[in-house]
Design an enzyme around this catalytic site. Sequence first.
Site, PDB file in Angstrom:
ATOM      1  CD1 TRP A 199      -2.434  -2.151   1.750  1.00 16.09           C
ATOM      2  CD2 TRP A 199      -2.956  -1.026  -0.109  1.00 16.09           C
ATOM      3  NE1 TRP A 199      -3.605  -2.885   1.027  1.00 16.09           N
ATOM      4  CE2 TRP A 199      -4.096  -2.166  -0.163  1.00 16.09           C
ATOM      5  CE3 TRP A 199      -3.227  -0.070  -1.382  1.00 16.09           C
ATOM      6  CZ2 TRP A 199      -4.899  -2.578  -0.936  1.00 16.09           C
ATOM      7  CZ3 TRP A 199      -4.170  -0.393  -2.160  1.00 16.09           C
ATOM      8  CH2 TRP A 199      -5.174  -1.673  -2.038  1.00 16.09           C
ATOM      9  CG  ASP A 232      -3.541   4.171   3.724  1.00 17.03           C
ATOM     10  OD1 ASP A 232      -4.505   3.948   4.205  1.00 17.03           O
ATOM     11  OD2 ASP A 232      -3.047   3.542   2.639  1.00 17.03           O
ATOM     12  CE  LYS A 284      -9.318  -2.446   3.390  1.00 17.02           C
ATOM     13  NZ  LYS A 284      -8.337  -1.717   2.630  1.00 17.02           N
TER      14      LYS A 284
HETATM   15  C1  PLP Z   1      -7.686  -1.317   1.809  1.00 20.29           C
HETATM   16  C2  PLP Z   1      -6.465  -0.364   1.610  1.00 20.29           C
HETATM   17  C3  PLP Z   1      -6.523   0.645   0.693  1.00 20.29           C
HETATM   18  C4  PLP Z   1      -7.217   0.632  -0.644  1.00 20.29           C
HETATM   19  O1  PLP Z   1      -8.664   1.076  -0.345  1.00 20.29           O
HETATM   20  P1  PLP Z   1      -9.648   1.438  -1.431  1.00 20.29           P
HETATM   21  O2  PLP Z   1     -10.546   2.051  -0.910  1.00 20.29           O
HETATM   22  O3  PLP Z   1      -9.712   0.140  -2.215  1.00 20.29           O
HETATM   23  O4  PLP Z   1      -9.026   2.343  -2.414  1.00 20.29           O
HETATM   24  C5  PLP Z   1      -5.327   1.706   0.920  1.00 20.29           C
HETATM   25  N1  PLP Z   1      -4.617   1.471   1.707  1.00 20.29           N
HETATM   26  C6  PLP Z   1      -4.625   0.469   2.797  1.00 20.29           C
HETATM   27  C7  PLP Z   1      -3.749   0.539   3.965  1.00 20.29           C
HETATM   28  C8  PLP Z   1      -5.596  -0.174   2.702  1.00 20.29           C
HETATM   29  O5  PLP Z   1      -5.570  -1.094   3.581  1.00 20.29           O
END
Ligand code: PLP
Length: 361
Positions: A102, A172, A196
């Site tokens: 990521w 993030d 999540k």
């Molecule tokens: C799932 C995830 C993403 C991507 O999320 P989207 O909503 O599919 O764009 C980005 N960073 C992390 C750490 C994630 O777990």
Amino acid sequence: MHRHYNFCAGPAALPTAVLERARDELLDYQGRGLSVMEMSHRSDEFVAIAEKAEADLRELLAIPANYRVLFTQGGATQQFAAVPYNLLGPGGRANFVNTGIWSKKAIAEARHLFGDVHVAATSEASGHLAVPRPEEILLSNDAAYLHYTANETIGGLAFDYIPEAPVPVVCDMSSSILSGPLDVSRFGVIYAGAQKNIGPAGLVVVIVRDDLLDRARADMPSLFGYRALADAGSMINTPATYSWYLAGLVFEWLKDEVGGLAAMEAINARKAARLYAAIDASELYSNPIAVANRSRMNVPFVLADARLDEAFLAEAEAAGLLNLQGHRSVGGMRASLYNAVPEAAVEALVEFMADFEKRRG
Ligand SMILES: *Cc1c(COP(=O)(O)O)cnc(C)c1O
């Protein structure tokens, strides 16, 4: 009706109590005679839902008054673009810590849009088994901000500290937000896709310090703008109303049923400890991540003999343990233990794993 245990990395399990409440309110929201899905986002009813969700999130995370909370769209992936558009002033360079897939995607998007970026630290050489130590993070002189990924959802690698920098720290937090208490004041921007730990897909929460609202580039798509979103109450255009409502129900559940984020963290710590202990005690299963950086949310593990993977997954599913397959890019297994995954699910998983090892290991 029977709900299986769902270990999906995302879209992930939601608390059963939240889904029951949504079901009860689905056709007729609190006597208004229509569903939240069918309401105008400008209606008094929806504005009240939106404001309550924000107030509860602020309370849960103790978000200081000088931060704005945005409920936007486009996934965390859109924030990979929105962050540099909002924070990269003239002559500034985005700085990153690379801890896995990521982080790399965030780096690639900033590079794609703005050319040069600076990787201030990376755990790539070690195969992303441990996060860089604080003293290994070396910013460029022209750093505009430092971006890192608190929890690498695919690698199962989590920071055990909050990086410090003389520039805004951007995180993030898609797969770890709300898993425990957080000192929001250490950050310039926090963003998290909802699917999540917050609610259903379609919603992204951005928490931004208000002195960072006015650094945006003029050539930015207007929907990306933190200032514009903040001024419009996250309603420049139609927001993801139903996801926002469900996120609000999750925040209420965290406050009223779980008892807040300290209580949530204690539960999450127990769940993760139980699973890692089972992995470490076995001959069949293993997880290579440095103990201090093992993710509490996403626990990847491999079987000593990959030829058993298929049987493991099939038998797990037959036992009501869903979505244990590792990410398609890395294989193996992964159990995501987000807030909505109960301790009983982990107990059932650990028992299944021990039984499988006895029979097939
Ligand atoms: C799932 C995830 C993403 C991507 O999320 P989207 O909503 O599919 O764009 C980005 N960073 C992390 C750490 C994630 O777990």
